[in-house]
Motif scaffolding. Structure first.
Motif, PDB file in Angstrom:
ATOM      1  N   ARG A 119       0.861  -1.190   0.000  1.00 16.26           N
ATOM      2  CA  ARG A 119       0.000   0.000   0.000  1.00 16.26           C
ATOM      3  C   ARG A 119       0.893   1.234   0.000  1.00 16.26           C
ATOM      4  NH1 ARG A 119      -1.743  -3.840   3.401  1.00 16.26           N
ATOM      5  NH2 ARG A 119      -3.845  -4.686   3.077  1.00 16.26           N
ATOM      6  N   PHE A 120       0.498   2.238  -0.750  1.00 19.75           N
ATOM      7  CA  PHE A 120       1.348   3.423  -0.839  1.00 19.75           C
ATOM      8  C   PHE A 120       0.484   4.685  -0.901  1.00 19.75           C
ATOM      9  CE2 PHE A 120       0.704   1.505  -4.980  1.00 19.75           C
ATOM     10  CZ  PHE A 120       0.231   2.549  -5.758  1.00 19.75           C
ATOM     11  N   ALA A 121       0.991   5.732  -0.264  1.00 18.21           N
ATOM     12  CA  ALA A 121       0.394   7.069  -0.295  1.00 18.21           C
ATOM     13  C   ALA A 121       1.538   8.057  -0.184  1.00 18.21           C
ATOM     14  CB  ALA A 121      -0.613   7.250   0.832  1.00 18.21           C
ATOM     15  N   ARG A 122       1.823   8.731  -1.284  1.00 20.64           N
ATOM     16  CA  ARG A 122       2.942   9.665  -1.320  1.00 20.64           C
ATOM     17  C   ARG A 122       2.402  11.073  -1.646  1.00 20.64           C
ATOM     18  NH1 ARG A 122       7.614   6.388  -1.429  1.00 20.64           N
ATOM     19  NH2 ARG A 122       6.900   4.524  -0.334  1.00 20.64           N
ATOM     20  N   ARG A 123       2.925  12.029  -0.929  1.00 20.93           N
ATOM     21  CA  ARG A 123       2.516  13.428  -1.125  1.00 20.93           C
ATOM     22  C   ARG A 123       3.691  14.218  -1.708  1.00 20.93           C
ATOM     23  NH1 ARG A 123       3.341  17.985   1.658  1.00 20.93           N
ATOM     24  NH2 ARG A 123       4.356  16.832   3.366  1.00 20.93           N
ATOM     25  N   PHE A 124       3.368  15.030  -2.715  1.00 19.57           N
ATOM     26  CA  PHE A 124       4.419  15.849  -3.324  1.00 19.57           C
ATOM     27  C   PHE A 124       4.730  17.032  -2.412  1.00 19.57           C
ATOM     28  CE2 PHE A 124       5.892  19.295  -6.135  1.00 19.57           C
ATOM     29  CZ  PHE A 124       7.008  18.661  -6.667  1.00 19.57           C
ATOM     30  N   ASP A 125       6.013  17.154  -2.076  1.00 25.05           N
ATOM     31  CA  ASP A 125       6.476  18.249  -1.220  1.00 25.05           C
ATOM     32  C   ASP A 125       7.196  19.269  -2.113  1.00 25.05           C
ATOM     33  OD1 ASP A 125       7.721  19.961   0.556  1.00 25.05           O
ATOM     34  OD2 ASP A 125       8.265  18.371   1.954  1.00 25.05           O
TER      35      ASP A 125
END
Length: 259
Positions: free
Chosen positions: A235-241
């Motif tokens: 499972r993955f959840a990545r936020r652009f910083d």
């Protein structure tokens, strides 16, 4: 005292006088008969001796053959027992090796991890996006690497470029079956990956109401398996910083495994 053949023949003839030739012939016949009788006795003794010797020899041969057969059978049984024990030992070693290999494979199954996400404008990946403009199209690539020993067989995938203000919702939006990504990876006829890296291509349009308070996420999961393990998930959840110019994992166990 009888001194000559004539007298001997006379006495044995009952007093009847005969010639010396007759007496000699008769004496010779008696000697011959006695000689044959002695020979017959010796012959019988020899036959008896030979018969007893043959019997003893036959018994010896039978005993020797029996002992030889006994020792041969004993040796065959020992050899057969040794072969069976060797086979059992080999099977046990093979079984233990197979168990150890299975345990090792179970301990190190296929393990997909999201390692990198790229976003760019247009068709050139070198045109990196550092800021968003409402209405523009953003293309992206996500790269997954297999960190396990086994080859993964991908069964189902979901991914979603997601624009949102605030914390991620309790109901995960990427579970909507209409959201699917274009997965691009080399695989064999059984579905196993041919390389340790899987690439996902995606695109999204920046919302018209975009503000700097709006975050851009890349969400989803991969369900896969290998030859010894079933129902494996990443499972993955990545936020652009924008400040770092890269995607970072979200601290939320409902969305992200790498935490």
């Amino acid at each position: 005292m009888k001194t000559n053949i004539f007298e001997i023949g006379k006495n044995r003839g009952g007093g009847t006088e005969r010639g010396p030739d007759d007496a000699a012939k008769k004496f010779n016949v008696e000697l011959i008969n006695q000689d044959w009788h002695q020979r017959e006795l010796r012959h019988r003794h020899l036959e008896k001796f030979y018969w007893i010797s043959s019997v003893i020899l036959s018994i010896g041969v039978v005993v020797a053959a029996g002992m030889s057969a006994y020792f041969a059978r004993s040796a065959w049984q020992d050899s057969h027992r040794a072969v069976i024990e060797a086979r059992q030992t080999t099977r046990e070693v093979q079984r233990q090796t197979a168990v150890a290999e299975t345990q090792l494979r179970l301990a190190y199954p296929a393990k997909l991890r999201l390692t990198n996400i790229q976003i760019f404008e247009g068709s050139d990946p070198r045109d990196e996006v550092t800021s968003f403009k409402a209405g523009t199209t953003v293309h992206g690539r996500a790269f997954f690497t297999n960190l396990g020993r086994e080859e993964p067989i991908v069964k189902e995938t979901r991914c979603l470029p997601y624009w949102h203000i605030g914390n991620l919702p309790m109901n995960r939006p990427h579970l909507d079956p209409t959201f699917k990504c274009d997965w691009n990876w080399a695989k064999d006829e059984n579905g196993r990956t041919k390389s340790n890296e899987i690439r996902v291509d995606f695109s999204t349009t920046v919302p018209d109401d975009y503000t700097p308070d709006m975050d851009f996420y890349f969400l989803g999961f991969i369900q896969y398996e290998d030859e010894v393990s079933r129902n494996l998930f990443t499972r993955f959840a990545r936020r652009f910083d924008p400040g770092k110019g890269r995607f970072v994992p979200v601290d939320n166990p409902d969305y992200e495994d790498e935490r």
